[in-house]
Scaffold this motif. Structure first.
Motif, mmCIF file in Angstrom:
data_model
loop_
_atom_site.group_PDB
_atom_site.id
_atom_site.type_symbol
_atom_site.label_atom_id
_atom_site.label_comp_id
_atom_site.label_asym_id
_atom_site.label_seq_id
_atom_site.Cartn_x
_atom_site.Cartn_y
_atom_site.Cartn_z
ATOM 1 N N ALA A 112 18.052 3.056 6.015
ATOM 2 C CA ALA A 112 17.670 2.236 4.643
ATOM 3 C C ALA A 112 16.061 1.930 4.648
ATOM 4 C CB ALA A 112 18.036 0.768 5.150
ATOM 5 N N LEU A 113 15.304 2.243 5.878
ATOM 6 C CA LEU A 113 13.866 2.260 5.734
ATOM 7 C C LEU A 113 13.334 3.465 5.144
ATOM 8 C CD1 LEU A 113 12.833 0.544 9.011
ATOM 9 C CD2 LEU A 113 12.609 -0.575 6.858
ATOM 10 N N PHE A 114 13.937 4.615 5.316
ATOM 11 C CA PHE A 114 13.536 6.029 4.874
ATOM 12 C C PHE A 114 13.870 5.881 3.528
ATOM 13 C CE2 PHE A 114 14.885 10.114 3.000
ATOM 14 C CZ PHE A 114 13.718 10.878 3.410
ATOM 15 N N TRP A 115 14.793 5.494 2.856
ATOM 16 C CA TRP A 115 15.096 5.489 1.206
ATOM 17 C C TRP A 115 14.192 4.594 0.732
ATOM 18 C CZ3 TRP A 115 16.557 9.409 -0.801
ATOM 19 C CH2 TRP A 115 17.586 10.523 0.051
ATOM 20 N N PHE A 175 1.964 -1.135 -3.862
ATOM 21 C CA PHE A 175 2.874 0.010 -3.258
ATOM 22 C C PHE A 175 2.358 0.271 -1.861
ATOM 23 C CE2 PHE A 175 3.545 0.462 -7.921
ATOM 24 C CZ PHE A 175 4.973 -0.264 -8.022
ATOM 25 N N GLY A 176 1.062 0.391 -1.687
ATOM 26 C CA GLY A 176 0.649 0.700 -0.321
ATOM 27 C C GLY A 176 0.909 -0.310 0.560
ATOM 28 N N ALA A 177 0.984 -1.474 0.303
ATOM 29 C CA ALA A 177 1.344 -2.827 1.006
ATOM 30 C C ALA A 177 2.776 -2.738 1.314
ATOM 31 C CB ALA A 177 0.620 -4.209 0.264
ATOM 32 N N GLY A 178 3.475 -2.356 0.367
ATOM 33 C CA GLY A 178 4.867 -2.245 0.502
ATOM 34 C C GLY A 178 5.114 -1.165 1.755
ATOM 35 N N PRO A 238 5.754 5.414 -6.590
ATOM 36 C CA PRO A 238 4.884 4.816 -7.442
ATOM 37 C C PRO A 238 3.726 4.741 -7.237
ATOM 38 C CG PRO A 238 6.420 3.300 -6.479
ATOM 39 C CD PRO A 238 7.022 4.438 -6.207
ATOM 40 N N LEU A 239 3.527 4.912 -5.786
ATOM 41 C CA LEU A 239 2.176 4.905 -5.304
ATOM 42 C C LEU A 239 1.451 6.248 -5.822
ATOM 43 C CD1 LEU A 239 -0.373 4.131 -3.399
ATOM 44 C CD2 LEU A 239 0.786 5.378 -1.467
#
Length: 266
Positions: free
Chosen positions: A200-203, A180-183, A211-212
């Motif tokens: 879109a990037l904010f959400w 999730f950190g990589a995401g 989840p992180l």
């Protein structure tokens, strides 16, 4: 003689903070607190997922109502409401996955559908799901409902990827946190692309930080045999709360920019 109507521009002050690096630091800390705090109420106090969900739902409604009634941006009120959504998201996801027996894949599917529906209805009614549009009571309810579903989805995703029961992928907390950190790193890089949708990037980042935080929270309080560090949920929650309060006091915050709204004067 009555003057003819003319257009004016009124600047409405948003009651949500400007999205900065400091915003995401506090948000991740809040999501981690949501995991340890939610587990403390439902597991350590043995109240169960249903009672825990009801408790945090009341807190959520009270704090969102206070946030909507507020006249301006109050950092402590805003972040208390975020903590309410993340603790409620934790217990609600656990209730769906475990008490209702849906398992992690089933819980993720249902909560994802609710998140998509919330965004779709918000967009259909308002024409945008941008954070900068959160300047009216109706939009604030859309905003907080969407945040709640994103927090709940994040909890379910974190448990699904890390857990090895209820249909989980069994990757463990450290690997899940890395994924999730990589995401989030990918989202951060896309932010540098001028043509990428900021909304879109904010959400996407909002969902991924949950989840992180969930996996970091599990890493803190789960038993050593399950790959955790076995800290007391109570003390872990207290430390995280102190970190959040310190960040709120030390990291400069301000309301999102004023939004011009056309009004009529007679």
């Amino acid at each position: 003689m009555q003057s003819s109507p003319r257009s004016l521009v009124e600047h409405v002050v948003s009651k949500v903070p400007e999205v900065t690096l400091g915003f995401w630091i506090i948000k991740i800390a809040c999501t981690t607190l949501g995991e340890t705090g939610g587990d403390w109420v439902t597991m350590s106090l043995n109240l169960g997922y249903l009672i825990g969900t009801l408790i945090f739902f009341v807190a959520f409604v009270v704090l969102v109502s206070a946030q909507i009634r507020a006249r301006k941006f109050y950092p402590f009120l805003y972040w208390a409401t975020i903590v309410a959504t993340t603790t409620l998201g934790t217990t609600l996801a656990d209730f769906c996955d475990r008490s209702l027996g849906l398992g992690y894949p089933g819980g993720v599917s249902i909560i994802l559908a609710l998140l998509v529906a919330s965004l779709a209805i918000w967009y259909r009614v308002e024409g945008t799901v941008s954070v900068e549009s959160v300047v009216t009571a109706r939009v604030e309810w859309f905003y907080w409902a969407t945040i709640l579903f994103s927090q709940t989805l994040g909890t379910a995703l974190g448990d699904w990827v890390a857990g090895d029961d209820r249909g989980g992928l069994g990757l463990g907390y450290e690997v899940s946190a890395a994924i999730f950190g990589a995401g989030l790193v990918v989202v951060g890089l896309l932010w540098l692309w001028p043509r990428a949708s900021r909304t879109a990037l904010f959400w996407a980042a909002f969902v991924l930080t949950r989840p992180l935080g969930a996996t970091l929270g599990d890493l803190l309080d789960k038993p050593l045999t399950q790959g955790g560090m076995q800290f007391s949920r109570f003390y872990a929650s207290g430390i995280l709360l102190a970190v959040i309060l310190g960040c709120i006091l030390l990291i400069p915050q301000r309301a999102a920019r004023r939004v011009p709204v056309a009004v009529r004067e007679r």
